[in-house]
Write a protein that holds these residues in place. Structure first.
Motif, PDB file in Angstrom:
ATOM      1  N   ARG A   1      33.208 -35.251  -9.949  1.00 26.35           N
ATOM      2  CA  ARG A   1      34.303 -34.972  -9.032  1.00 26.35           C
ATOM      3  C   ARG A   1      33.905 -33.849  -8.088  1.00 26.35           C
ATOM      4  O   ARG A   1      33.146 -32.961  -8.470  1.00 26.35           O
ATOM      5  N   ALA A   2      34.405 -33.925  -6.878  1.00 21.14           N
ATOM      6  CA  ALA A   2      34.132 -32.872  -5.911  1.00 21.14           C
ATOM      7  C   ALA A   2      34.786 -31.569  -6.353  1.00 21.14           C
ATOM      8  O   ALA A   2      35.918 -31.561  -6.832  1.00 21.14           O
ATOM      9  N   THR A   3      34.057 -30.484  -6.211  1.00 20.32           N
ATOM     10  CA  THR A   3      34.583 -29.140  -6.481  1.00 20.32           C
ATOM     11  C   THR A   3      34.277 -28.262  -5.277  1.00 20.32           C
ATOM     12  O   THR A   3      33.495 -28.626  -4.394  1.00 20.32           O
ATOM     13  N   THR A   4      34.885 -27.086  -5.250  1.00 23.95           N
ATOM     14  CA  THR A   4      34.556 -26.113  -4.223  1.00 23.95           C
ATOM     15  C   THR A   4      34.229 -24.790  -4.892  1.00 23.95           C
ATOM     16  O   THR A   4      34.073 -24.727  -6.122  1.00 23.95           O
ATOM     17  N   ASP A   5      34.087 -23.724  -4.109  1.00 23.13           N
ATOM     18  CA  ASP A   5      33.835 -22.402  -4.676  1.00 23.13           C
ATOM     19  C   ASP A   5      34.896 -21.440  -4.159  1.00 23.13           C
ATOM     20  O   ASP A   5      35.710 -21.795  -3.300  1.00 23.13           O
ATOM     21  N   VAL A   6      34.899 -20.223  -4.680  1.00 24.00           N
ATOM     22  CA  VAL A   6      35.965 -19.279  -4.320  1.00 24.00           C
ATOM     23  C   VAL A   6      35.925 -18.888  -2.852  1.00 24.00           C
ATOM     24  O   VAL A   6      36.961 -18.537  -2.275  1.00 24.00           O
ATOM     25  N   SER A   7      34.749 -18.955  -2.210  1.00 27.48           N
ATOM     26  CA  SER A   7      34.698 -18.560  -0.804  1.00 27.48           C
ATOM     27  C   SER A   7      35.433 -19.580   0.062  1.00 27.48           C
ATOM     28  O   SER A   7      36.295 -19.213   0.873  1.00 27.48           O
ATOM     29  N   ASP A   8      35.135 -20.860  -0.086  1.00 26.83           N
ATOM     30  CA  ASP A   8      35.827 -21.877   0.697  1.00 26.83           C
ATOM     31  C   ASP A   8      37.304 -21.956   0.321  1.00 26.83           C
ATOM     32  O   ASP A   8      38.159 -22.198   1.176  1.00 26.83           O
ATOM     33  N   ALA A   9      37.623 -21.748  -0.939  1.00 26.11           N
ATOM     34  CA  ALA A   9      39.018 -21.830  -1.383  1.00 26.11           C
ATOM     35  C   ALA A   9      39.859 -20.657  -0.892  1.00 26.11           C
ATOM     36  O   ALA A   9      41.086 -20.685  -0.996  1.00 26.11           O
ATOM     37  N   SER A  10      39.210 -19.635  -0.321  1.00 26.67           N
ATOM     38  CA  SER A  10      39.938 -18.425   0.072  1.00 26.67           C
ATOM     39  C   SER A  10      41.001 -18.669   1.126  1.00 26.67           C
ATOM     40  O   SER A  10      41.960 -17.908   1.231  1.00 26.67           O
ATOM     41  N   MET A  11      40.833 -19.701   1.956  1.00 22.38           N
ATOM     42  CA  MET A  11      41.791 -19.980   3.018  1.00 22.38           C
ATOM     43  C   MET A  11      42.426 -21.347   2.821  1.00 22.38           C
ATOM     44  O   MET A  11      41.702 -22.346   2.830  1.00 22.38           O
ATOM     45  N   PRO A  12      43.771 -21.474   2.707  1.00 23.12           N
ATOM     46  CA  PRO A  12      44.722 -20.372   2.578  1.00 23.12           C
ATOM     47  C   PRO A  12      45.398 -20.331   1.217  1.00 23.12           C
ATOM     48  O   PRO A  12      46.424 -19.680   1.060  1.00 23.12           O
ATOM     49  N   PHE A  13      44.864 -21.035   0.218  1.00 16.89           N
ATOM     50  CA  PHE A  13      45.619 -21.221  -1.024  1.00 16.89           C
ATOM     51  C   PHE A  13      45.221 -20.283  -2.164  1.00 16.89           C
ATOM     52  O   PHE A  13      45.906 -20.224  -3.174  1.00 16.89           O
ATOM     53  N   LEU A  14      44.128 -19.543  -2.040  1.00 17.47           N
ATOM     54  CA  LEU A  14      43.609 -18.764  -3.164  1.00 17.47           C
ATOM     55  C   LEU A  14      44.295 -17.413  -3.283  1.00 17.47           C
ATOM     56  O   LEU A  14      44.407 -16.666  -2.302  1.00 17.47           O
ATOM     57  N   ASP A  15      44.748 -17.076  -4.485  1.00 17.85           N
ATOM     58  CA  ASP A  15      45.199 -15.727  -4.792  1.00 17.85           C
ATOM     59  C   ASP A  15      43.947 -14.889  -5.051  1.00 17.85           C
ATOM     60  O   ASP A  15      43.244 -15.130  -6.040  1.00 17.85           O
ATOM     61  N   PRO A  16      43.626 -13.916  -4.201  1.00 16.71           N
ATOM     62  CA  PRO A  16      42.364 -13.187  -4.356  1.00 16.71           C
ATOM     63  C   PRO A  16      42.314 -12.299  -5.592  1.00 16.71           C
ATOM     64  O   PRO A  16      41.236 -11.868  -6.000  1.00 16.71           O
ATOM     65  N   ARG A  17      43.475 -12.047  -6.211  1.00 10.72           N
ATOM     66  CA  ARG A  17      43.486 -11.211  -7.411  1.00 10.72           C
ATOM     67  C   ARG A  17      43.154 -12.028  -8.648  1.00 10.72           C
ATOM     68  O   ARG A  17      42.411 -11.592  -9.525  1.00 10.72           O
ATOM     69  N   THR A  18      43.702 -13.239  -8.728  1.00 11.98           N
ATOM     70  CA  THR A  18      43.472 -14.078  -9.913  1.00 11.98           C
ATOM     71  C   THR A  18      42.331 -15.069  -9.699  1.00 11.98           C
ATOM     72  O   THR A  18      41.854 -15.676 -10.654  1.00 11.98           O
ATOM     73  N   ARG A  19      41.925 -15.284  -8.433  1.00 13.49           N
ATOM     74  CA  ARG A  19      40.884 -16.251  -8.068  1.00 13.49           C
ATOM     75  C   ARG A  19      41.275 -17.677  -8.473  1.00 13.49           C
ATOM     76  O   ARG A  19      40.437 -18.493  -8.823  1.00 13.49           O
ATOM     77  N   THR A  20      42.578 -17.937  -8.430  1.00 13.45           N
ATOM     78  CA  THR A  20      43.115 -19.273  -8.682  1.00 13.45           C
ATOM     79  C   THR A  20      44.085 -19.614  -7.554  1.00 13.45           C
ATOM     80  O   THR A  20      44.520 -18.742  -6.805  1.00 13.45           O
ATOM     81  N   TYR A  21      44.450 -20.883  -7.446  1.00 21.83           N
ATOM     82  CA  TYR A  21      45.378 -21.297  -6.400  1.00 21.83           C
ATOM     83  C   TYR A  21      46.768 -20.703  -6.633  1.00 21.83           C
ATOM     84  O   TYR A  21      47.248 -20.626  -7.765  1.00 21.83           O
ATOM     85  N   ASP A  22      47.397 -20.307  -5.538  1.00 23.19           N
ATOM     86  CA  ASP A  22      48.753 -19.777  -5.562  1.00 23.19           C
ATOM     87  C   ASP A  22      49.706 -20.939  -5.288  1.00 23.19           C
ATOM     88  O   ASP A  22      49.841 -21.400  -4.150  1.00 23.19           O
ATOM     89  N   ASN A  23      50.375 -21.422  -6.318  1.00 20.75           N
ATOM     90  CA  ASN A  23      51.242 -22.588  -6.166  1.00 20.75           C
ATOM     91  C   ASN A  23      52.441 -22.305  -5.270  1.00 20.75           C
ATOM     92  O   ASN A  23      53.008 -23.227  -4.674  1.00 20.75           O
ATOM     93  N   ARG A  24      52.836 -21.050  -5.160  1.00 22.48           N
ATOM     94  CA  ARG A  24      53.931 -20.707  -4.263  1.00 22.48           C
ATOM     95  C   ARG A  24      53.525 -20.960  -2.815  1.00 22.48           C
ATOM     96  O   ARG A  24      54.332 -21.437  -2.005  1.00 22.48           O
TER      97      ARG A  24
END
Length: 483
Positions: free
Chosen positions: A165-188
């Motif tokens: 399956r396709a994955t990404t990394d934290v750098s690409d995920a940074s905009m705009p869904f990543l919570d930079p504190r938890t390094r996971t997606y912010d569902n809000r």
């Protein structure tokens, strides 16, 4: 031999390096952009074929065995793939402007600012949030057919390695869904953008970056490959910008200012983004402006001047370009850093019948320099500054930039993004490479004190003119009826 792959917006490149960081060979191939009515798309099959082609040519030229390969590429946009990594539709480029009306709405109703305060990312029309929301509204069948909404390098990695399956990394995920504190997606944030029912499309985040083995397309079967970071943080690695306060200016199609930091400040004017890196707690404060060499290219093509003539023309005209001034915001989607204004457009002033082509070119280069200074100040530059990108091929422009910025430039030439991709891969695989040697500058350009003083005043004037232009653009936004 170590191979770095850089899947750029208009050119795909692969570079080979020896263990000491010496660039051995480069292969490149252009890829097309489809532009129509503010829509900017790319054919994913053409992009992947270009990757395989340049890798095959590169490994054919340099017979040493490939120790490992690192992958990087353009960020943002939306690349919809099925479960096997095959394209569902053409990719939507980061340069795409179709979602500007959605962004206008979010700017007006506060969604834009709320997202920034949660993630540190200031959305622009070509970022994944607006584009996915646009597709959900106007092309939902594409989203229905997709397994994952990835980024450029992620599509290439899945195809090269046959990952399940396709994955990404934290750098690409940074905009705009990543919570930079938890390094996971912010569902809000997903909810605020109206994408909760599309949450399944967000790719799993490889933290640290994902690895795999090539399956024989372009690279020898079994070659170790790593996925990421994307091109901006890869260039920072390749230029040796890792110490807090140090910065990088990428003078490319867009003008990207990056400053390494361990801080996270979500106050102030929402602009740019925080790019998470493979090292928890370490980030890049990024101001990736839309302005860049594309602005100069437009002026060159309009005036009939070639790139080979630029240095001589810059040298022929004094600072200030004989009164000609340029606000170099030529992108059809406006500007995204160090502020977001989708309706901002370029302005030329001080032009008369006596104005020459050289005046226009110098004024454009000065305007780009002022925009770079604005971005670097907003990003918090306090340490040394490295410079890379296509603009470094012009010594006269580098001297002009040093003067406008009022600081020395560590010029890093060659395939800096590909170099950073290799260094990221080596760290991921535990391969010992001397990063200091790999990232030594090719030149140091010192500013001239007298010209730097002149440009410090010119920068104040630039900011004042920009404030007026932004106010006019804001009135246009308010005139759309958003409230």
């Amino acid at each position: 031999m170590y191979v770095g792959i850089d899947v750029g917006t208009s050119v795909v490149k692969a570079a080979a390096f020896d263990s000491g960081g010496r660039q051995l060979a480069v292969e490149s191939r252009p890829v097309e952009l489809s532009l129509h009515g503010g829509f900017v798309e790319q054919d994913m099959a053409e992009v992947y074929d270009a990757v395989v082609d340049v890798l095959g040519k590169l490994t054919g030229r340099v017979p040493e065995p490939v120790e490992l390969a690192g992958l990087t590429g353009q960020g943002d946009g939306v690349w919809l793939v099925d479960a096997e990594g095959r394209p569902v539709r053409s990719a939507l480029s980061w340069m795409d402007g179709r979602a500007h009306e959605l962004l206008d709405q979010w700017l007006a109703d506060g969604t834009f600012e709320t997202v920034f305060r949660r993630t540190g990312g200031a959305m622009f029309p070509g970022s994944p949030g607006p584009l996915l929301a646009w597709l959900d509204r106007y092309d939902p069948s594409s989203l229905d057919a997709a397994a994952t909404a990835v980024y450029c390098k992620d599509m290439v990695f899945q195809r090269l390695t046959g990952a399940a399956r396709a994955t990404t990394d934290v750098s690409d995920a940074s905009m705009p869904f990543l919570d930079p504190r938890t390094r996971t997606y912010d569902n809000r944030v997903v909810e605020l953008l109206g994408l909760t029912r599309r949450r399944r499309l967000l790719p799993p985040i490889g933290d640290p970056i994902a690895t795999g083995e090539a399956r024989g397309e372009g690279l020898p079967s079994g070659t170790r490959v790593s996925n990421g970071p994307y091109d901006l943080p890869a260039c920072a690695l390749g230029a040796g910008v890792t110490a807090p306060g140090d910065g990088l200016l990428i003078v490319g199609t867009c003008l990207a200012a990056l400053v390494a930091t361990t801080e996270l400040d979500l106050t102030g004017e929402p602009a740019g983004l925080y790019i998470s890196t493979d090292r928890p707690g370490h980030r890049l404060r990024a101001m990736p402006a839309m302005v860049g060499t594309a602005a100069l290219d437009w002026v060159l093509s309009t005036t009939g001047v070639t790139h080979a003539e630029v240095d001589d023309l810059l040298a022929a005209i004094p600072p200030g370009a004989n009164g000609v001034r340029v606000l170099p915001y030529f992108a059809p989607s406006g500007e995204r850093a160090p502020f977001v204004e989708p309706h901002l457009r370029a302005e030329l002033s001080g032009v008369s019948l006596e104005t020459t082509r050289a005046d226009l070119i110098r004024a454009t280069c000065e305007g780009i320099g002022y925009a770079a200074r604005h971005c670097l100040e907003a990003a918090g530059l306090t340490g040394s500054l490295a410079v890379c990108g296509g603009g470094t091929r012009s010594p006269a422009w580098m001297r002009l930039l040093a003067d406008v910025l009022g600081r020395p430039l560590r010029v890093v030439e060659g395939e800096v993004g590909a170099r950073g991709a290799v260094l990221a891969a080596a760290e991921r695989y535990g391969v010992s490479l001397d990063a200091g040697v790999w990232t030594e500058p090719t030149a140091i350009v010192e500013p001239d004190p007298e010209r730097a003083s002149y440009y410090a005043k010119g920068y104040e004037e630039h900011v004042a003119r920009l404030d007026v232009a932004r106010e006019a653009a804001g009135r246009q936004l308010r005139g759309t009826g958003c409230s």
